[in-house]
Design a protein around this motif. Structure first.
Motif, PDB file in Angstrom:
ATOM      1  N   GLU A  13     -16.239   1.749   2.898  1.00 49.72           N
ATOM      2  CA  GLU A  13     -15.130   2.497   3.495  1.00 49.72           C
ATOM      3  C   GLU A  13     -15.476   3.979   3.523  1.00 49.72           C
ATOM      4  O   GLU A  13     -15.991   4.525   2.544  1.00 49.72           O
ATOM      5  CB  GLU A  13     -13.833   2.232   2.718  1.00 49.72           C
ATOM      6  CG  GLU A  13     -13.372   0.788   2.883  1.00 49.72           C
ATOM      7  CD  GLU A  13     -11.941   0.582   2.439  1.00 49.72           C
ATOM      8  OE1 GLU A  13     -11.593   1.075   1.358  1.00 49.72           O
ATOM      9  OE2 GLU A  13     -11.185  -0.078   3.174  1.00 49.72           O
ATOM     10  N   PRO A  14     -15.215   4.642   4.667  1.00 53.48           N
ATOM     11  CA  PRO A  14     -15.695   6.012   4.862  1.00 53.48           C
ATOM     12  C   PRO A  14     -14.950   7.076   4.067  1.00 53.48           C
ATOM     13  O   PRO A  14     -15.425   8.205   3.947  1.00 53.48           O
ATOM     14  CB  PRO A  14     -15.511   6.230   6.366  1.00 53.48           C
ATOM     15  CG  PRO A  14     -14.435   5.279   6.765  1.00 53.48           C
ATOM     16  CD  PRO A  14     -14.586   4.087   5.874  1.00 53.48           C
ATOM     17  N   SER A  15     -13.743   6.762   3.541  1.00 52.29           N
ATOM     18  CA  SER A  15     -13.002   7.778   2.800  1.00 52.29           C
ATOM     19  C   SER A  15     -11.998   7.113   1.873  1.00 52.29           C
ATOM     20  O   SER A  15     -11.651   5.935   2.026  1.00 52.29           O
ATOM     21  CB  SER A  15     -12.263   8.735   3.751  1.00 52.29           C
ATOM     22  OG  SER A  15     -11.148   8.079   4.347  1.00 52.29           O
ATOM     23  N   ILE A  16     -11.511   7.897   0.896  1.00 51.19           N
ATOM     24  CA  ILE A  16     -10.505   7.400  -0.039  1.00 51.19           C
ATOM     25  C   ILE A  16      -9.198   7.103   0.674  1.00 51.19           C
ATOM     26  O   ILE A  16      -8.442   6.210   0.288  1.00 51.19           O
ATOM     27  CB  ILE A  16     -10.278   8.424  -1.180  1.00 51.19           C
ATOM     28  CG1 ILE A  16      -9.357   7.846  -2.255  1.00 51.19           C
ATOM     29  CG2 ILE A  16      -9.715   9.719  -0.610  1.00 51.19           C
ATOM     30  CD1 ILE A  16      -9.929   6.654  -2.985  1.00 51.19           C
ATOM     31  N   ILE A  18      -8.882   5.830   3.715  1.00 47.94           N
ATOM     32  CA  ILE A  18      -9.005   4.505   4.324  1.00 47.94           C
ATOM     33  C   ILE A  18      -8.822   3.428   3.268  1.00 47.94           C
ATOM     34  O   ILE A  18      -8.166   2.410   3.498  1.00 47.94           O
ATOM     35  CB  ILE A  18     -10.371   4.353   5.023  1.00 47.94           C
ATOM     36  CG1 ILE A  18     -10.515   5.389   6.139  1.00 47.94           C
ATOM     37  CG2 ILE A  18     -10.530   2.941   5.574  1.00 47.94           C
ATOM     38  CD1 ILE A  18      -9.454   5.298   7.211  1.00 47.94           C
ATOM     39  N   THR A  19      -9.381   3.657   2.079  1.00 46.00           N
ATOM     40  CA  THR A  19      -9.199   2.704   0.986  1.00 46.00           C
ATOM     41  C   THR A  19      -7.724   2.576   0.622  1.00 46.00           C
ATOM     42  O   THR A  19      -7.215   1.462   0.417  1.00 46.00           O
ATOM     43  CB  THR A  19      -9.998   3.146  -0.252  1.00 46.00           C
ATOM     44  OG1 THR A  19     -11.381   3.242   0.089  1.00 46.00           O
ATOM     45  CG2 THR A  19      -9.835   2.148  -1.389  1.00 46.00           C
ATOM     46  N   ALA A  20      -7.023   3.698   0.564  1.00 44.72           N
ATOM     47  CA  ALA A  20      -5.595   3.668   0.244  1.00 44.72           C
ATOM     48  C   ALA A  20      -4.815   2.923   1.327  1.00 44.72           C
ATOM     49  O   ALA A  20      -3.887   2.151   1.017  1.00 44.72           O
ATOM     50  CB  ALA A  20      -5.070   5.100   0.106  1.00 44.72           C
ATOM     51  N   THR A  21      -5.188   3.121   2.590  1.00 42.53           N
ATOM     52  CA  THR A  21      -4.537   2.411   3.689  1.00 42.53           C
ATOM     53  C   THR A  21      -4.778   0.908   3.589  1.00 42.53           C
ATOM     54  O   THR A  21      -3.877   0.100   3.818  1.00 42.53           O
ATOM     55  CB  THR A  21      -5.064   2.928   5.043  1.00 42.53           C
ATOM     56  OG1 THR A  21      -4.797   4.326   5.139  1.00 42.53           O
ATOM     57  CG2 THR A  21      -4.392   2.206   6.203  1.00 42.53           C
ATOM     58  N   THR A  22      -5.993   0.533   3.231  1.00 40.13           N
ATOM     59  CA  THR A  22      -6.329  -0.883   3.072  1.00 40.13           C
ATOM     60  C   THR A  22      -5.479  -1.521   1.979  1.00 40.13           C
ATOM     61  O   THR A  22      -4.926  -2.611   2.156  1.00 40.13           O
ATOM     62  CB  THR A  22      -7.826  -1.035   2.731  1.00 40.13           C
ATOM     63  OG1 THR A  22      -8.606  -0.515   3.807  1.00 40.13           O
ATOM     64  CG2 THR A  22      -8.187  -2.487   2.499  1.00 40.13           C
ATOM     65  N   VAL A  23      -5.375  -0.838   0.841  1.00 45.35           N
ATOM     66  CA  VAL A  23      -4.584  -1.368  -0.279  1.00 45.35           C
ATOM     67  C   VAL A  23      -3.117  -1.463   0.101  1.00 45.35           C
ATOM     68  O   VAL A  23      -2.448  -2.470  -0.189  1.00 45.35           O
ATOM     69  CB  VAL A  23      -4.764  -0.476  -1.531  1.00 45.35           C
ATOM     70  CG1 VAL A  23      -3.808  -0.904  -2.636  1.00 45.35           C
ATOM     71  CG2 VAL A  23      -6.208  -0.543  -2.024  1.00 45.35           C
TER      72      VAL A  23
END
Length: 268
Positions: A13-16, A18-23
């Motif tokens: 994942e390119p950024s934190i 995007i990770t937060a959006t995924t979660v």
């Protein structure tokens, strides 16, 4: 801690953010499945009148209009993506396949609403807008998140071609079983019957099973954690709704076949 197998299957994942959006996507879609299991149904289809005495309140529109509002913004988002993120000549086939898959999926849904499905009753506008925003956001998220991965090293295991095959299998299976549902009702009939034919002899919601297959195909094409999160959450919701659908049929029809499962043949 990173899991080696997942690293082989997914883009980093390119950024934190995007990770937060995924979660957040995973949690919100999983919640919808949990809500179905405890009887807090999204009020459409046969669940418009639930076992509860409360009637859904709000502005009501025809079911056909409601379903078009559900799907059309997501379809248009897919169409627009071809102009916002055009092929720049680098030949990113994976991104092109993803845009095609999500756009075609919702285009098919709109065509089915217009020319295949038969409807009775209506839908509450507030709920329609809520679900429509969810679908629209999912399509935008799938496309934008994948766009942000362009230039990042590809996963070691390439699933995009398998994903395309799985996607088309899901599309065809879903369409076939929707047609079987339509044929249950004769002209001017509005009541429900026990579906038969195809995988309806094994599960009560094969159309949901193949919709899950569609999203598995999309996640294989994209191979982003966000795509897999959408697929996992959507699958949980459809499995839960299949469980409630089977329970509804069992309560409504005394002769409902006990061997017919919810969504996974012979299993659940």
């Amino acid at each position: 801690m990173k899991i080696p197998m997942l690293e082989k299957l997914m883009f980093d994942e390119p950024s934190i953010w995007i990770t937060a959006t995924t979660v957040a996507t995973l949690i919100s879609t999983a919640y919808l499945g949990f809500a179905e299991m405890i009887g807090n149904h999204l009020q459409y289809s046969k669940f418009t009148s639930s076992s509860s005495d409360k009637k859904p309140q709000g502005i009501k529109v025809s079911s056909r209009t409601g379903m078009l509002i559900l799907y059309t913004p997501a379809f248009l988002a897919g169409v627009v993506s071809f102009f916002v993120f055009p092929d720049d000549g680098d030949g990113d086939l994976r991104f092109l396949l993803l845009k095609f898959a999500v756009t075609f999926h919702f285009f098919k849904r709109d065509l089915e609403v217009l020319f295949v499905h038969k409807y009775s009753g209506g839908m509450i506008l507030g709920l329609i807008i809520l679900i429509s925003i969810f679908y629209f956001s999912a399509v935008v998220g799938l496309i934008v998140v994948h766009y942000l991965t362009l230039g990042i090293p590809e996963p070691l295991i390439d699933l995009k071609y398998i994903g395309l095959i799985v996607f088309m299998l899901g599309i065809l299976g879903n369409f076939y079983h929707h047609n079987l549902l339509v044929k249950l009702r004769k002209p001017n009939e509005k009541g429900y019957k026990i579906p038969q034919g195809g995988l309806f002899n094994l599960v009560i919601c094969p159309h949901y099973l193949f919709e899950i297959v569609v999203f598995v195909g999309i996640s294989f094409i994209s191979q982003t954690p966000f795509a897999f999160a959408c697929t996992f959450g959507d699958s949980l919701y459809l499995i839960a709704r299949s469980y409630e659908t089977r329970k509804w049929y069992v309560n409504k029809f005394e002769d409902f076949p006990k061997n017919v499962k919810c969504v996974i043949p012979y299993v659940f």
